[in-house]
Design an enzyme around this catalytic site. Structure first.
Site, PDB file in Angstrom:
ATOM      1  N   LYS A 106      59.310 -14.399 -48.106  1.00 32.05           N
ATOM      2  CA  LYS A 106      58.649 -13.436 -47.227  1.00 32.05           C
ATOM      3  C   LYS A 106      58.685 -14.076 -45.841  1.00 32.05           C
ATOM      4  CE  LYS A 106      54.402 -11.380 -45.803  1.00 32.05           C
ATOM      5  NZ  LYS A 106      52.945 -11.482 -45.823  1.00 32.05           N
ATOM      6  N   THR A 130      43.655  -9.613 -48.447  1.00 29.39           N
ATOM      7  CA  THR A 130      42.240  -9.706 -48.067  1.00 29.39           C
ATOM      8  C   THR A 130      41.370  -8.673 -48.785  1.00 29.39           C
ATOM      9  OG1 THR A 130      42.886 -10.536 -45.907  1.00 29.39           O
ATOM     10  CG2 THR A 130      40.663  -9.650 -46.091  1.00 29.39           C
TER      11      THR A 130
END
Lengths: 283, 80
Positions: free
Chosen positions: A123, A233
């Site tokens: 990524k 998150t």
């Protein structure tokens, strides 16, 4: 008592309904196929145990990890053994290049990950500004070109810029990962209209990454036609991360099914769902 | 009896290494494997770069350290 007999056309319909597809189309990235359309990040969990349970509840198959300078102080790090909590047979480990300030650092991190035995997937994220963590498009494109040539499967994290997304897919990235809003902001799809253009133009999977703060945000992305979302998150910092992971799983599956079923067209006027009551006028 | 040099005992074994940006001195560290052991690191979770080159794990034992080498040691950590 009256008995109903199914005529031939009705029987065919029942048969068709019975055989109607109930499993959503799998997601293919590079040479791998995934049934889950949720990527889960491992940051911010209160413990490795909660993280492992959340991964399980989310049904995800791709899990991101970071690479950072080792702590050589000799202090005991409770997260040092994170790999003991992520089964490599069950999840594809996707190392990110977070912390890289430019293309050169990102390439070094990717090479280090691959050399140490992590999958040759990366990524790619380069965000030099610590306040907004917005990705640097020029460095990202430069690093992507190098890493693709070196045989990496590159999943670049980008601002929701349709021109950049095309440039990246042209150099051979395996996906594009536009942000919905800044990392960890939980603001949802602030960039919705730009993501719509990216989806229309893309010939690689579009993974909406960053800013997804609620299952409804993830569902919005999937209903728009995004191929997957990356969440961290919203799950890790939830009151109950395991239940939140399950909520995201359900929302994403429902939204993907809705997308494949074909959402009806939006109108700017009403369209009656019941017959308009003409008989009242005739009384 | 410990070997000595003109600079005194042990100095013959001391090696300066720029480790994660900090100059450190090590004794008797001939290879990367020795260094990992000297630092009491868990080999499974760490990644090593030697003078800018990413090392495969199998190269650790054959990679000979020299005075002034630059080593970066990273580890897999939680992240999104």
């Amino acid at each position: 008592m009256e008995s109903y007999s199914f005529g031939f056309p009705l029987a065919c319909l029942v048969l068709r309904l019975h055989h109607r597809k109930t499993v959503s189309k799998p997601l293919t990235i590079a040479d791998r196929t995934f049934s889950s359309r949720l990527f889960l990040g491992t940051g911010k969990f209160s413990s490795n145990e909660i993280m492992r349970e959340s991964l399980d509840a989310s049904g995800c198959e791709i899990v991101t990890v970071a690479l950072r300078r080792a702590d050589l102080s000799g202090k005991k790090d409770p997260f040092a053994n994170i790999l003991d909590f992520i089964d490599p047979q069950k999840y594809l480990l996707l190392p990110n290049t977070s912390g890289a300030m430019n293309a050169e650092e990102a390439v070094r991190l990717a090479r280090l990950g691959a050399a140490s035995g992590l999958p040759r997937w990366v990524k790619l994220e380069i965000h030099p500004d610590p306040h907004y963590l917005l990705p640097d498009p020029i460095e990202t494109l430069a690093a992507a070109e190098i890493l693709v040539k070196e045989g990496f499967v590159v999943l670049p994290y980008i601002n929701a810029d349709p021109v950049l997304a095309r440039r990246l897919q042209d150099v051979g990235t395996a996906t594009v990962m536009p942000l919905g809003s800044p990392i960890g902001s939980n603001r949802g799809l602030d960039t919705r209209s730009q993501i719509e253009i990216i989806i229309k133009q893309a010939c690689v999977p579009v993974v909406v990454d960053a800013g997804i703060g609620a299952p409804s945000h993830a569902a919005e992305a999937l209903e728009m036609g995004a191929d997957a979302v990356l969440v961290n998150t919203a799950i890790a910092a939830a009151g109950d991360p395991v239940r939140m992971a399950r909520a995201f799983k359900n929302a994403i599956e429902a939204a993907r099914e809705a997308f494949e079923a074909g959402l009806p067209m939006r109108l700017d006027h009403a369209s009656a769902t019941s017959p308009l009551a003409a008989f009242l006028k005739s009384v | 009896m410990a070997p000595t040099s003109r600079l005194g005992p042990k100095t013959i074994f001391l090696m300066k290494i720029l480790l994660n940006g900090e100059m450190r001195e090590f004794e008797k560290t001939k290879t990367i494997t020795d260094l990992v052991s000297a630092l009491s690191l868990e080999p499974k979770v760490i990644l090593i770069e030697h003078n800018g080159l990413a090392l495969h794990r199998v190269e650790w034992s054959s990679c000979i350290l020299s005075d002034g080498d630059c080593i970066e040691i990273l580890q897999v950590a939680a992240g999104g």
